[in-house]
Design a protein around this motif. Structure first.
Motif, PDB file in Angstrom:
ATOM      1  N   ALA A 170       0.595  -1.021  -0.170  1.00 38.14           N
ATOM      2  CA  ALA A 170      -0.129   0.149  -0.170  1.00 38.14           C
ATOM      3  C   ALA A 170       0.782   1.423  -0.195  1.00 38.14           C
ATOM      4  N   MET A 171       0.531   2.154  -0.111  1.00 43.26           N
ATOM      5  CA  MET A 171       1.113   3.662   0.783  1.00 43.26           C
ATOM      6  C   MET A 171       1.818   3.857   1.304  1.00 43.26           C
ATOM      7  N   VAL A 172       3.332   3.758   1.280  1.00 41.70           N
ATOM      8  CA  VAL A 172       4.212   4.129   1.920  1.00 41.70           C
ATOM      9  C   VAL A 172       4.551   5.419   2.956  1.00 41.70           C
ATOM     10  N   MET A 173       3.665   5.540   3.715  1.00 44.01           N
ATOM     11  CA  MET A 173       4.371   7.387   4.845  1.00 44.01           C
ATOM     12  C   MET A 173       5.311   7.300   5.491  1.00 44.01           C
ATOM     13  N   SER A 174       5.591   7.873   4.784  1.00 42.39           N
ATOM     14  CA  SER A 174       7.251   8.677   5.673  1.00 42.39           C
ATOM     15  C   SER A 174       6.524   9.618   5.648  1.00 42.39           C
ATOM     16  N   PRO A 175       7.831  10.638   6.697  1.00 38.42           N
ATOM     17  CA  PRO A 175       8.099  12.279   6.505  1.00 38.42           C
ATOM     18  C   PRO A 175       9.011  12.880   5.853  1.00 38.42           C
ATOM     19  N   ASP A 176       9.095  12.243   4.974  1.00 38.86           N
ATOM     20  CA  ASP A 176      10.288  13.068   3.718  1.00 38.86           C
ATOM     21  C   ASP A 176       9.338  13.632   2.689  1.00 38.86           C
ATOM     22  N   ARG A 177      10.434  14.061   2.134  1.00 40.89           N
ATOM     23  CA  ARG A 177       9.769  15.727   1.084  1.00 40.89           C
ATOM     24  C   ARG A 177       9.414  15.060  -0.084  1.00 40.89           C
ATOM     25  N   GLY A 178       8.739  15.155  -0.751  1.00 41.06           N
ATOM     26  CA  GLY A 178       8.068  14.533  -1.843  1.00 41.06           C
ATOM     27  C   GLY A 178       7.208  13.065  -2.411  1.00 41.06           C
ATOM     28  N   GLY A 179       7.229  12.992  -0.785  1.00 41.76           N
ATOM     29  CA  GLY A 179       6.714  11.436  -0.629  1.00 41.76           C
ATOM     30  C   GLY A 179       5.351  12.147  -0.971  1.00 41.76           C
ATOM     31  N   VAL A 180       4.131  10.503  -0.654  1.00 43.69           N
ATOM     32  CA  VAL A 180       2.947  10.355  -0.506  1.00 43.69           C
ATOM     33  C   VAL A 180       2.237  10.973   0.745  1.00 43.69           C
ATOM     34  N   PHE A 181       2.846  10.974   1.804  1.00 45.64           N
ATOM     35  CA  PHE A 181       2.441  11.469   3.066  1.00 45.64           C
ATOM     36  C   PHE A 181       2.591  13.594   3.006  1.00 45.64           C
ATOM     37  N   ASP A 182       3.622  13.505   2.612  1.00 45.82           N
ATOM     38  CA  ASP A 182       4.264  15.051   2.068  1.00 45.82           C
ATOM     39  C   ASP A 182       2.733  15.527   0.819  1.00 45.82           C
ATOM     40  N   VAL A 183       2.736  15.052  -0.004  1.00 43.48           N
ATOM     41  CA  VAL A 183       2.031  15.843  -0.347  1.00 43.48           C
ATOM     42  C   VAL A 183       0.343  16.028  -0.350  1.00 43.48           C
ATOM     43  N   LEU A 184       0.299  14.878   0.612  1.00 41.03           N
ATOM     44  CA  LEU A 184      -1.143  15.090   1.436  1.00 41.03           C
ATOM     45  C   LEU A 184      -1.441  15.711   2.426  1.00 41.03           C
ATOM     46  N   SER A 185       0.002  16.161   2.746  1.00 38.81           N
ATOM     47  CA  SER A 185      -0.344  17.096   4.192  1.00 38.81           C
ATOM     48  C   SER A 185      -0.151  18.202   3.467  1.00 38.81           C
ATOM     49  N   ARG A 186       0.263  19.004   1.968  1.00 41.68           N
ATOM     50  CA  ARG A 186       0.306  20.008   1.905  1.00 41.68           C
ATOM     51  C   ARG A 186      -1.154  20.330   1.788  1.00 41.68           C
ATOM     52  N   LEU A 187      -2.158  19.545   1.449  1.00 40.41           N
ATOM     53  CA  LEU A 187      -3.304  20.041   0.783  1.00 40.41           C
ATOM     54  C   LEU A 187      -4.021  20.272   2.024  1.00 40.41           C
ATOM     55  N   ALA A 188      -3.678  19.515   3.542  1.00 37.52           N
ATOM     56  CA  ALA A 188      -4.754  19.329   4.752  1.00 37.52           C
ATOM     57  C   ALA A 188      -4.574  20.785   5.313  1.00 37.52           C
ATOM     58  N   ARG A 189      -3.444  21.174   5.135  1.00 37.55           N
ATOM     59  CA  ARG A 189      -2.509  22.607   6.009  1.00 37.55           C
ATOM     60  C   ARG A 189      -3.238  23.507   5.316  1.00 37.55           C
ATOM     61  N   LEU A 190      -3.493  23.189   3.897  1.00 39.74           N
ATOM     62  CA  LEU A 190      -3.896  25.165   2.637  1.00 39.74           C
ATOM     63  C   LEU A 190      -5.702  24.755   3.226  1.00 39.74           C
ATOM     64  N   GLY A 191      -5.512  23.478   3.816  1.00 40.00           N
ATOM     65  CA  GLY A 191      -7.288  23.415   3.624  1.00 40.00           C
ATOM     66  C   GLY A 191      -8.129  22.737   2.662  1.00 40.00           C
ATOM     67  N   LEU A 192      -7.243  22.430   2.067  1.00 43.94           N
ATOM     68  CA  LEU A 192      -8.349  21.320   0.605  1.00 43.94           C
ATOM     69  C   LEU A 192      -8.018  19.599   1.372  1.00 43.94           C
ATOM     70  N   GLY A 193      -7.530  19.283   2.641  1.00 46.39           N
ATOM     71  CA  GLY A 193      -7.985  18.402   2.615  1.00 46.39           C
ATOM     72  C   GLY A 193      -9.310  17.596   2.999  1.00 46.39           C
ATOM     73  N   GLY A 194      -9.932  17.592   2.468  1.00 50.44           N
ATOM     74  CA  GLY A 194     -11.246  17.269   2.942  1.00 50.44           C
ATOM     75  C   GLY A 194     -11.550  16.073   1.398  1.00 50.44           C
ATOM     76  N   PRO A 195     -13.202  15.119   1.904  1.00 50.23           N
ATOM     77  CA  PRO A 195     -13.221  14.062   1.187  1.00 50.23           C
ATOM     78  C   PRO A 195     -13.185  14.243  -0.105  1.00 50.23           C
ATOM     79  N   VAL A 196     -12.787  13.675  -1.440  1.00 42.22           N
ATOM     80  CA  VAL A 196     -12.834  13.366  -2.922  1.00 42.22           C
ATOM     81  C   VAL A 196     -14.068  12.689  -3.505  1.00 42.22           C
ATOM     82  N   ALA A 197     -14.956  13.545  -3.822  1.00 44.26           N
ATOM     83  CA  ALA A 197     -15.683  12.610  -4.608  1.00 44.26           C
ATOM     84  C   ALA A 197     -16.807  11.492  -3.711  1.00 44.26           C
ATOM     85  N   GLY A 198     -17.147  11.960  -2.097  1.00 51.02           N
ATOM     86  CA  GLY A 198     -18.131  11.797  -1.701  1.00 51.02           C
ATOM     87  C   GLY A 198     -16.771  11.279  -0.240  1.00 51.02           C
ATOM     88  N   GLY A 199     -15.731  10.801  -0.494  1.00 49.81           N
ATOM     89  CA  GLY A 199     -14.782  10.216   0.098  1.00 49.81           C
ATOM     90  C   GLY A 199     -15.131   8.433   0.748  1.00 49.81           C
TER      91      GLY A 199
END
Length: 313
Positions: A170-199
């Protein structure tokens, strides 16, 4: 141990290399663009001087393959297929030709091999392989074809002295820059981390420390071969996944996104909506049956740990 990581310069390879080196192992990385000590060149398609590091190694973990974080154009899908199948084939050839072959070959695969579904989790014994689900884009089936071809190349390799495991990760979540956790965290911190297509779609994930621990566990267990799911035991719907991530960052709200908004965002990020919209409800049946205990089985606690590590960088 002497461990070889073909394709070990990406996010997952960085996680694994860092942990294995810290544990005192000798780690060699095969890369198309080597840049530092411990890295040597290969093209991922043909045999060459790099095979010398395979001969006499203890473990090979093949992580090679074009990133899936791209637009799923025909050219990119073909590159994803070729880079995975070709690298698995040539690694198998190198192991078959070795005078002292490694005792285990771990081959990266993907949880995307399973069907898009909501009704039940997918484990290795009862999970449904995808590719024929109704109501999903046709090209999602090609992603499954990539995964099955990838695994088949390892399975059919003539390496009788080397145990083979396919890591359906599955998606490997690490604190490294450029990884999937980094991308999702940026969305969340910008207020854009809501459910997509109903969630409702499920998200499967694994904490980076548990990923490394699972790899070490599989190396040490001579009785495990074939496909193994590397995913935390508690996948959850996207809505709950993002809510927990926002909570870890102390962001109170996240704007929801419709399917067409997700398409627009994916286009802007040069990515694809399959990564957001496919329901990946995957559980680690074989790991749990073998006695593996996750340090981070639940997402809210895992997300909180990852956020602490990002803040401590």
């Amino acid at each position: 141990m002497k461990i070889v990581l073909p394709g070990g310069t990406g996010q997952v390879g960085t996680v694994l290399r860092r942990a294995l080196t810290a544990a005192g192992h000798e780690v060699a990385v095969l890369s198309r663009r080597p840049t530092g000590p411990g890295e040597m060149p290969w093209d991922g398609r043909t045999l060459g001087p790099w095979t010398e590091v395979i001969d006499g190694s203890d473990v090979v973990v093949n992580l090679a393959g074009r990133s899936v974080s791209c637009r799923y154009t025909p050219d990119n899908l073909r590159a994803m297929m070729d880079s995975r199948v070709d690298s698995a084939r040539v690694v198998g050839q190198a192991i078959a030709a070795a005078a002292r072959p490694p005792r285990i070959w771990l081959q990266m695969s993907t949880a995307t091999v399973y069907a898009h579904r909501f009704d039940a989790p997918n484990d290795e014994a009862t999970g449904l392989i995808g590719g024929a689900e109704p109501g999903v884009p046709d090209y999602w089936g090609y992603s499954v074809d990539i995964a099955t071809a990838w695994e088949r190349e390892q399975e059919t390799a003539d390496t009788p002295h080397t145990r083979k495991v396919a890591l359906r990760a599955a998606m490997v979540m690490s604190p490294d820059r450029g990884g999937v956790f980094d991308v999702l965290s940026r969305l969340a911190r910008l207020g854009l981390g809501g459910p997509v297509a109903g969630g409702r779609q499920y998200v499967s994930w694994i904490h980076d420390h548990d990923f490394v621990r699972a790899v070490e566990f599989l190396v040490g267990r001579d009785d495990l071969a074939g496909p193994v799911n590397l995913a935390a035991p508690a996948p959850l719907p996207h809505r709950a996944f993002m809510r927990a991530l926002r909570g870890a960052w102390r962001v109170p709200v996240g704007l929801p996104a419709t399917k067409w908004m997700a398409e627009l965002g994916a286009f802007a990020l040069r990515s694809d909506t399959e990564l957001l919209l496919k329901s990946r409800r995957v559980v680690p049946g074989r790991l749990l049956d073998a006695g593996f205990a996750f340090d981070h089985p639940e997402w809210p606690q895992a997300a909180a740990d990852l956020v602490r590590r990002v803040r401590g960088r």
